[in-house]
Design an enzyme around this catalytic site. Structure first.
Site, PDB file in Angstrom:
ATOM      1  CG  HIS A  42      22.915 -27.710  64.320  1.00 43.13           C
ATOM      2  ND1 HIS A  42      22.385 -28.210  65.480  1.00 43.13           N
ATOM      3  CD2 HIS A  42      22.177 -28.231  63.306  1.00 43.13           C
ATOM      4  CE1 HIS A  42      21.360 -29.001  65.168  1.00 43.13           C
ATOM      5  NE2 HIS A  42      21.211 -29.021  63.860  1.00 43.13           N
ATOM      6  CB  SER A 100      29.201 -21.077  68.356  1.00 45.70           C
ATOM      7  OG  SER A 100      28.916 -22.047  67.363  1.00 45.70           O
ATOM      8  CD  GLU A 118      28.298 -28.018  59.853  1.00 46.87           C
ATOM      9  OE1 GLU A 118      27.849 -27.285  60.744  1.00 46.87           O
ATOM     10  OE2 GLU A 118      27.691 -28.212  58.786  1.00 46.87           O
ATOM     11  CG  ASP A 143      21.246 -35.602  63.276  1.00 44.68           C
ATOM     12  OD1 ASP A 143      21.167 -34.368  63.143  1.00 44.68           O
ATOM     13  OD2 ASP A 143      20.288 -36.306  63.670  1.00 44.68           O
ATOM     14  N   GLY A 144      23.606 -33.438  64.625  1.00 41.77           N
ATOM     15  CA  GLY A 144      23.662 -32.748  65.908  1.00 41.77           C
ATOM     16  C   GLY A 144      22.590 -33.198  66.889  1.00 41.77           C
ATOM     17  CG  ASP A 164      23.313 -21.651  65.717  1.00 46.91           C
ATOM     18  OD1 ASP A 164      22.257 -21.151  65.305  1.00 46.91           O
ATOM     19  OD2 ASP A 164      24.437 -21.191  65.439  1.00 46.91           O
TER      20      ASP A 164
HETATM   21  N1  SAM Z   1      26.783 -22.504  65.487  1.00 48.25           N
HETATM   22  C1  SAM Z   1      27.496 -21.876  64.400  1.00 48.25           C
HETATM   23  C2  SAM Z   1      28.030 -20.550  64.880  1.00 48.25           C
HETATM   24  O1  SAM Z   1      27.404 -19.914  65.741  1.00 48.25           O
HETATM   25  O2  SAM Z   1      29.108 -20.163  64.420  1.00 48.25           O
HETATM   26  C3  SAM Z   1      26.641 -21.677  63.176  1.00 48.25           C
HETATM   27  C4  SAM Z   1      25.845 -22.845  62.753  1.00 48.25           C
HETATM   28  S1  SAM Z   1      24.845 -22.613  61.341  1.00 48.25           S
HETATM   29  C5  SAM Z   1      23.591 -21.563  61.897  1.00 48.25           C
HETATM   30  C6  SAM Z   1      24.047 -24.161  61.233  1.00 48.25           C
HETATM   31  C7  SAM Z   1      24.941 -25.299  60.774  1.00 48.25           C
HETATM   32  O3  SAM Z   1      24.282 -26.543  60.979  1.00 48.25           O
HETATM   33  C8  SAM Z   1      25.286 -25.282  59.290  1.00 48.25           C
HETATM   34  O4  SAM Z   1      26.684 -25.213  59.157  1.00 48.25           O
HETATM   35  C9  SAM Z   1      24.731 -26.603  58.747  1.00 48.25           C
HETATM   36  O5  SAM Z   1      25.563 -27.187  57.756  1.00 48.25           O
HETATM   37  C10 SAM Z   1      24.684 -27.453  59.975  1.00 48.25           C
HETATM   38  N2  SAM Z   1      23.701 -28.555  59.992  1.00 48.25           N
HETATM   39  C11 SAM Z   1      22.504 -28.641  59.376  1.00 48.25           C
HETATM   40  N3  SAM Z   1      21.843 -29.735  59.772  1.00 48.25           N
HETATM   41  C12 SAM Z   1      22.635 -30.359  60.686  1.00 48.25           C
HETATM   42  C13 SAM Z   1      22.492 -31.512  61.509  1.00 48.25           C
HETATM   43  N4  SAM Z   1      21.385 -32.268  61.456  1.00 48.25           N
HETATM   44  N5  SAM Z   1      23.496 -31.828  62.346  1.00 48.25           N
HETATM   45  C14 SAM Z   1      24.613 -31.075  62.426  1.00 48.25           C
HETATM   46  N6  SAM Z   1      24.807 -29.959  61.687  1.00 48.25           N
HETATM   47  C15 SAM Z   1      23.826 -29.606  60.836  1.00 48.25           C
END
Ligand code: SAM
Length: 280
Positions: A42, A100, A118, A143-144, A164
């Site tokens: 994520h 990150s 993302e 999808d992460g 995350d």
């Molecule tokens: N890891 C990043 C950092 O530390 O800079 C921050 C991530 S943020 C907490 C969570 C992210 O996950 C969001 O940008 C959101 O759009 C994305 N997201 C939500 N569901 C997701 C999924 N199933 N797969 C990938 N990304 C997803």
């Protein structure tokens, strides 16, 4: 539902804890010559403008990275993380915060690889734009959780997996455990780092029980609370769950956490905690 935007929260106390742990793990992985994979399930947008409308509206970074990055008594173990922040702010004014993926980009070596996913339609193009010229990195709008099945184990058989999610769906609390189980089945020697918010303590207890029930061993919990637990709305604490932590990480965080807590929470509310959810 994808309403969460990390730009509102970038550089807050939770990011400081998360990115401290991330940078310590990466620094440890670099002690061996063999390359490794950094998998960020994520990844977010990568770079956040702190003078932008979102960050200004919440001002969370003012009680986070702004209290830490130019501190006169910065612990040496924080140097790799803070160097990544400084690299984005060469003028000495805090304008941008590295997410990150950018922290990893700063710390990884030419032979290491980044795999970043993302889903958000606005954040993904920003992330992709950051990495267009970086041949070590692959960005995907995907999808992460699926990545934990399709990208593991890495060919190098070494790596850090950062999980995350935004936890805007209650199902995320179970999805992360299932995802870890899938990833661990394929890559049991990898380092897995899961970020969690404490909004309702009960949700975290349930998540830890489910993690314990997977049978996975060597699970370390690192937590920093800015307020006592509460049943009101809002995040009071956050933490990292690290599976297969590098051997130094527990001791490094035992030394760093009191400093981080004192610096981030001058009022002294909340707590810090390091504990093995499951030991060796
Ligand atoms: N890891 C990043 C950092 O530390 O800079 C921050 C991530 S943020 C907490 C969570 C992210 O996950 C969001 O940008 C959101 O759009 C994305 N997201 C939500 N569901 C997701 C999924 N199933 N797969 C990938 N990304 C997803």
């Amino acid at each position: 539902m994808l309403s969460y935007r990390h730009s509102f929260h970038a550089g807050n106390h939770a990011d400081v804890l998360k990115h401290t742990v991330q940078s310590l793990i990466i620094t440890s992985l670099k002690e061996k010559e063999k390359p490794f994979l950094y998998l960020d399930t994520h990844a977010g947008a990568g770079r956040y403008q702190l003078s932008g409308e979102h960050a200004e509206r919440t001002g969370e970074y003012l009680e986070g990275i702004a209290r830490v990055w130019q501190h006169a008594d910065l612990p040496t173990a924080l140097a790799p993380y803070i160097e990544a922040v400084k690299a984005l702010n060469p003028s000495g004014t805090l304008r941008y915060y590295p997410g990150s993926p950018l922290i990893a980009r700063h710390l990884l070596r030419p032979e290491d690889k980044l795999q970043l996913t993302e889903l958000h339609p606005s954040d993904f193009p920003l992330l992709r734009g950051e990495f267009l010229k970086d041949s070590r990195a692959r960005t995907e709008r995907a999808d992460g959780y699926q990545q934990l099945k399709s990208k593991l184990p890495p060919p190098s058989r070494r790596g850090l997996v950062l999980i995350d999610p935004p936890y805007e769906l209650k199902t995320d609390y179970q999805a992360v455990v299932q995802g870890i189980q899938e990833g661990y089945k394929r890559f049991s020697t990898g380092v897995f780092a899961l970020w969690y918010p404490v909004v309702l303590r009960q949700q975290i207890k349930r998540m830890f029980n489910e993690l314990e029930a997977t049978g996975i061993r060597r699970i370390l919990q690192i937590e920093l609370a800015v307020r006592p637990d509460s049943d009101q709305r809002g995040m009071t604490a956050s933490g990292m769950v690290v599976i297969n932590p590098p051997w130094k990480l527990e001791q490094q965080m035992r030394e760093l956490l009191p400093w981080l807590h004192k610096t981030l929470v001058p009022g002294g509310t909340g707590h810090t905690k390091i504990d093995w959810i499951v030991p060796e």
